[in-house]
Design a protein around this motif. Structure first.
Motif, PDB file in Angstrom:
ATOM      1  N   GLN A  52      43.565  31.754  29.821  1.00  0.00           N
ATOM      2  CA  GLN A  52      42.251  31.321  29.347  1.00  0.00           C
ATOM      3  C   GLN A  52      41.539  30.502  30.421  1.00  0.00           C
ATOM      4  O   GLN A  52      42.140  29.627  31.048  1.00  0.00           O
ATOM      5  N   VAL A  53      40.267  30.817  30.636  1.00  0.00           N
ATOM      6  CA  VAL A  53      39.481  30.055  31.601  1.00  0.00           C
ATOM      7  C   VAL A  53      38.009  30.063  31.198  1.00  0.00           C
ATOM      8  O   VAL A  53      37.483  31.085  30.753  1.00  0.00           O
ATOM      9  N   ASP A  54      37.371  28.921  31.356  1.00  0.00           N
ATOM     10  CA  ASP A  54      35.924  28.810  31.240  1.00  0.00           C
ATOM     11  C   ASP A  54      35.410  28.516  32.639  1.00  0.00           C
ATOM     12  O   ASP A  54      35.594  27.419  33.165  1.00  0.00           O
ATOM     13  N   LEU A  55      34.786  29.499  33.259  1.00  0.00           N
ATOM     14  CA  LEU A  55      34.373  29.368  34.646  1.00  0.00           C
ATOM     15  C   LEU A  55      33.279  28.324  34.850  1.00  0.00           C
ATOM     16  O   LEU A  55      33.023  27.913  35.983  1.00  0.00           O
ATOM     17  N   THR A  56      32.638  27.882  33.773  1.00  0.00           N
ATOM     18  CA  THR A  56      31.598  26.863  33.898  1.00  0.00           C
ATOM     19  C   THR A  56      32.164  25.442  33.759  1.00  0.00           C
ATOM     20  O   THR A  56      31.415  24.471  33.806  1.00  0.00           O
ATOM     21  N   ASP A  57      33.472  25.329  33.600  1.00  0.00           N
ATOM     22  CA  ASP A  57      34.147  24.036  33.462  1.00  0.00           C
ATOM     23  C   ASP A  57      35.194  23.941  34.572  1.00  0.00           C
ATOM     24  O   ASP A  57      36.203  24.628  34.543  1.00  0.00           O
TER      25      ASP A  57
ATOM     26  N   ARG B 151      40.540  24.820  37.388  1.00  0.00           N
ATOM     27  CA  ARG B 151      41.702  24.295  38.115  1.00  0.00           C
ATOM     28  C   ARG B 151      42.993  24.483  37.326  1.00  0.00           C
ATOM     29  O   ARG B 151      44.039  24.818  37.885  1.00  0.00           O
ATOM     30  N   ARG B 152      42.917  24.286  36.030  1.00  0.00           N
ATOM     31  CA  ARG B 152      44.098  24.493  35.181  1.00  0.00           C
ATOM     32  C   ARG B 152      44.502  25.975  35.185  1.00  0.00           C
ATOM     33  O   ARG B 152      45.676  26.320  35.319  1.00  0.00           O
ATOM     34  N   ALA B 153      43.508  26.844  35.073  1.00  0.00           N
ATOM     35  CA  ALA B 153      43.783  28.279  35.058  1.00  0.00           C
ATOM     36  C   ALA B 153      44.368  28.745  36.386  1.00  0.00           C
ATOM     37  O   ALA B 153      45.287  29.575  36.406  1.00  0.00           O
ATOM     38  N   ALA B 154      43.855  28.212  37.487  1.00  0.00           N
ATOM     39  CA  ALA B 154      44.368  28.605  38.802  1.00  0.00           C
ATOM     40  C   ALA B 154      45.852  28.279  38.927  1.00  0.00           C
ATOM     41  O   ALA B 154      46.636  29.081  39.454  1.00  0.00           O
TER      42      ALA B 154
ATOM     43  N   LEU C 217      35.270  28.497  43.214  1.00  0.00           N
ATOM     44  CA  LEU C 217      36.382  27.567  43.065  1.00  0.00           C
ATOM     45  C   LEU C 217      37.683  28.309  42.767  1.00  0.00           C
ATOM     46  O   LEU C 217      38.713  28.071  43.415  1.00  0.00           O
ATOM     47  N   LEU C 218      37.641  29.227  41.814  1.00  0.00           N
ATOM     48  CA  LEU C 218      38.862  29.960  41.422  1.00  0.00           C
ATOM     49  C   LEU C 218      39.430  30.752  42.599  1.00  0.00           C
ATOM     50  O   LEU C 218      40.639  30.696  42.873  1.00  0.00           O
ATOM     51  N   THR C 219      38.572  31.471  43.307  1.00  0.00           N
ATOM     52  CA  THR C 219      39.035  32.308  44.414  1.00  0.00           C
ATOM     53  C   THR C 219      39.688  31.471  45.496  1.00  0.00           C
ATOM     54  O   THR C 219      40.764  31.827  46.021  1.00  0.00           O
ATOM     55  N   ASN C 220      39.081  30.362  45.850  1.00  0.00           N
ATOM     56  CA  ASN C 220      39.654  29.508  46.892  1.00  0.00           C
ATOM     57  C   ASN C 220      40.960  28.867  46.448  1.00  0.00           C
ATOM     58  O   ASN C 220      41.883  28.702  47.254  1.00  0.00           O
ATOM     59  N   LEU C 221      41.067  28.531  45.163  1.00  0.00           N
ATOM     60  CA  LEU C 221      42.324  27.980  44.662  1.00  0.00           C
ATOM     61  C   LEU C 221      43.430  29.036  44.638  1.00  0.00           C
ATOM     62  O   LEU C 221      44.619  28.702  44.762  1.00  0.00           O
ATOM     63  N   LEU C 222      43.035  30.298  44.502  1.00  0.00           N
ATOM     64  CA  LEU C 222      44.018  31.397  44.500  1.00  0.00           C
ATOM     65  C   LEU C 222      44.290  31.936  45.899  1.00  0.00           C
ATOM     66  O   LEU C 222      45.115  32.849  46.064  1.00  0.00           O
ATOM     67  N   ALA C 223      43.636  31.390  46.896  1.00  0.00           N
ATOM     68  CA  ALA C 223      43.784  31.893  48.266  1.00  0.00           C
ATOM     69  C   ALA C 223      45.240  31.964  48.743  1.00  0.00           C
ATOM     70  O   ALA C 223      45.609  32.924  49.427  1.00  0.00           O
TER      71      ALA C 223
END
Length: 324
Positions: free
Chosen positions: A82-87, A92-95, A140-146
């Motif tokens: 679960q992720v809310d991309l606007t939060d 960060r939790r989802a990543a 943010l998500l993509t960079n955290l998953l890098a």
């Protein structure tokens, strides 16, 4: 390799590139049913991937997608996060959850998005909602998953990031001097959408510049028009009629509705699947694809100075620098 055009279907793409799917890990955002993301997830399942991970806001909408994947091939690991991309706290939790479940990501498809939000709306961080959901959250998500992308980048097939944009990017360049619309005073729904979709392409170029030497390439795709997903459920014919005047005001150019006017549900995923799977694309990246082919994007979406300005602004908006 086969030559595809605007009539290409998901089934044709999967049949052509099945060897690029087998045993690999795919992460897709915004794949609740019905959506382009859900169609991609189900299509990829037909090629025997090792793992399909869906990062989406609403679990109930993802359940039928996971069920369909299991029906196609019960050996595929299928995960919902679960992720809310606007939060940004949610991102960060989802990543962290995604990295724990998939320490190596072969293909990340950033498919989630919103379109033409009528009223000026801010996210939790004070960012206009369309820019937030379509670009900043994915940045943010993509960079955290890098780290997981880089881990796959050393493999023979490399790793890829596919960012879904839209021809709507032609409605507005990125408004660096007023990206948040003077607290709503300068906002309209199509300029907001255009800026966010331009950001998707600028981000694609910035990401490719930073990660291609690590085996991670990046493309942006315009899927086409379709009425089967829920993206434009709230948009009326009159709303669409506003677009030409707004494009002319923002860019000085005329808006042209593309052909074909509407794609089927299976056709709407084809271009992004090509971006994710075609073995010839890494050499052509960073690239912008529409109607299954590489096209030259408008200069405002690929300008190197704008690419760097957006990367810096995006880092400021998420409160973190990403250097590779």
């Amino acid at each position: 390799m086969p030559a595809f055009d605007e009539t290409a279907t998901s089934e044709q793409v999967i049949e052509a590139f099945a060897s690029q799917i087998k045993g690999r890990t795919f992460v897709i955002t915004g794949a609740g049913h019905p959506s382009i993301g859900s169609q991609m997830a189900v299509s990829i399942a037909k090629g025997a991937p090792a793992h399909i991970l869906i990062a989406s806001r609403t679990g109930k909408k993802v359940e039928p997608v996971l069920a369909k994947i299991a029906e196609i091939d019960s050996s595929i690991k299928a995960t919902f996060v679960q992720v809310d991309l606007t939060d940004h706290e949610s991102v960060r939790r989802a990543a962290k959850e995604i990295l724990a479940a998939a320490p190596k990501i072969d293909v990340l498809i950033n498919s989630a998005g919103v379109m033409a939000i009528k009223d000026y709306t801010l996210d939790k961080q004070g960012i206009e909602l369309q820019l937030s959901a379509n670009h900043v959250g994915h940045f943010l998500l993509t960079n955290l998953l890098a780290p997981a992308l880089i881990a796959a980048g050393s493999e023979p097939l490399g790793a890829r990031v596919v960012n879904l944009t839209s021809s709507g990017y032609l409605a507005s360049p990125f408004r660096f001097d007023d990206w948040n619309y003077s607290n709503g005073k300068t906002y309209d729904r199509w300029t907001g959408y255009g800026q966010a979709k331009t950001a998707n392409i600028l981000f694609t170029y910035g990401l490719h510049k930073r990660l291609s030497s690590r085996g991670v390439t990046s493309t942006a795709t315009h899927p086409g028009y379709n009425h089967d997903t829920e993206l434009g459920n709230h948009v009326t014919r009159e709303d669409y009629a506003e677009i030409p005047a707004i494009v002319k005001r923002n860019t000085g150019k005329d808006w042209v509705w593309e052909s074909p006017g509407t794609k089927t549900f299976t056709q709407i995923a084809a271009t992004s699947l090509i971006a994710a799977l075609d073995p010839e694309l890494p050499a052509k990246s960073p690239a912008y694809l529409m109607n299954s082919q590489v096209h030259e994007a408008a200069p405002h979406a690929t300008d190197p100075e704008s690419v760097e300005k957006l990367w810096k602004l995006s880092e400021e908006l998420v409160g973190q620098k990403f250097e590779y």
